[in-house]
Write a protein that holds these residues in place. Structure first.
Motif, PDB file in Angstrom:
ATOM      1  N   ASN A  28       0.871  -1.173   0.000  1.00  0.00           N
ATOM      2  CA  ASN A  28       0.000   0.000   0.000  1.00  0.00           C
ATOM      3  C   ASN A  28       0.908   1.223   0.000  1.00  0.00           C
ATOM      4  O   ASN A  28       2.133   1.090  -0.112  1.00  0.00           O
ATOM      5  N   PHE A  63      -6.350  -7.941  -4.311  1.00  0.00           N
ATOM      6  CA  PHE A  63      -6.662  -6.964  -3.263  1.00  0.00           C
ATOM      7  C   PHE A  63      -6.763  -7.693  -1.933  1.00  0.00           C
ATOM      8  O   PHE A  63      -7.386  -8.755  -1.852  1.00  0.00           O
ATOM      9  N   GLU A 119     -10.708  -4.781  -5.629  1.00  0.00           N
ATOM     10  CA  GLU A 119     -11.274  -3.928  -4.578  1.00  0.00           C
ATOM     11  C   GLU A 119     -12.788  -3.823  -4.759  1.00  0.00           C
ATOM     12  O   GLU A 119     -13.538  -3.783  -3.783  1.00  0.00           O
ATOM     13  N   LYS A 123     -15.771  -4.292  -1.991  1.00  0.00           N
ATOM     14  CA  LYS A 123     -16.791  -3.270  -1.709  1.00  0.00           C
ATOM     15  C   LYS A 123     -18.203  -3.825  -1.934  1.00  0.00           C
ATOM     16  O   LYS A 123     -19.122  -3.502  -1.175  1.00  0.00           O
ATOM     17  N   THR A 159      -5.521  -2.025   3.985  1.00  0.00           N
ATOM     18  CA  THR A 159      -5.784  -2.629   2.680  1.00  0.00           C
ATOM     19  C   THR A 159      -4.516  -2.570   1.844  1.00  0.00           C
ATOM     20  O   THR A 159      -3.675  -1.681   2.027  1.00  0.00           O
TER      21      THR A 159
END
Length: 166
Positions: A28, A63, A119, A123, A159
């Motif tokens: 990240n 992810f 990602e 979500k 994340t």
């Protein structure tokens, strides 16, 4: 499971130097970490060590989400029992790749790591009815009050992207 941090270049070289080992690089904007999942010893010099309490799927995806949950020594049996009773709905979610529930061996912070195809898939899970059911508060008021005492400080989420593996 062993975890170490370092520069992307160093950790990539370390991973490439041990092609027979099951490793996954996560990045990240603040950190790069390397996971080493093995039944043997780690190739890392000073890893953070975790016992895998629950494992579904193979390390991979694009992810990663790590829910870092500090738990008091007294709260560990309660936390682990509750987690073992989880609904297991995430495994059926589109884009789900893997989950690891990691018990810390040298600190107090458990890691619930989920790996996803993207990602967007994560979500979508967060907005699903299955997520709502998996995260609903269960139990009587006294159990909810007891929960407050097993967590010494707030949990936090990190994340990562999983770069294309060589």
């Amino acid at each position: 499971m062993y975890i170490t941090t370092g520069t992307t270049d160093y950790l990539t070289k370390l991973k490439n130097d041990h092609p027979a080992e099951k490793m996954l690089l996560l990045e990240n904007e603040d950190y790069t970490i390397l996971l080493h999942e093995t039944m043997g010893k780690s190739v890392f010099n000073e890893p953070r060590e975790y016992e895998v309490l629950d494992s579904v799927g193979d390390l991979g995806g694009k992810f990663a989400v790590c829910n870092n949950i500090p738990v008091t020594d007294e709260g560990r049996p309660i936390f682990e029992y509750r987690f073992n009773q989880r609904a297991r709905l995430i495994e059926k979610e589109p884009g789900f790749v893997a989950i690891r529930v990691l018990r810390p061996l040298s600190n107090d912070t458990y890691i619930i790591m989920t790996l996803w195809e993207s990602e967007k898939h994560f979500k979508n899970w967060q907005q699903s009815k299955a997520y709502e059911k998996a995260h609903q508060k269960r139990g009587k008021q006294e159990e909810i009050e007891q929960q407050k005492t097993i967590f010494p400080r707030p949990s936090y989420v990190t994340t990562y992207i999983i770069p294309k593996q060589n």
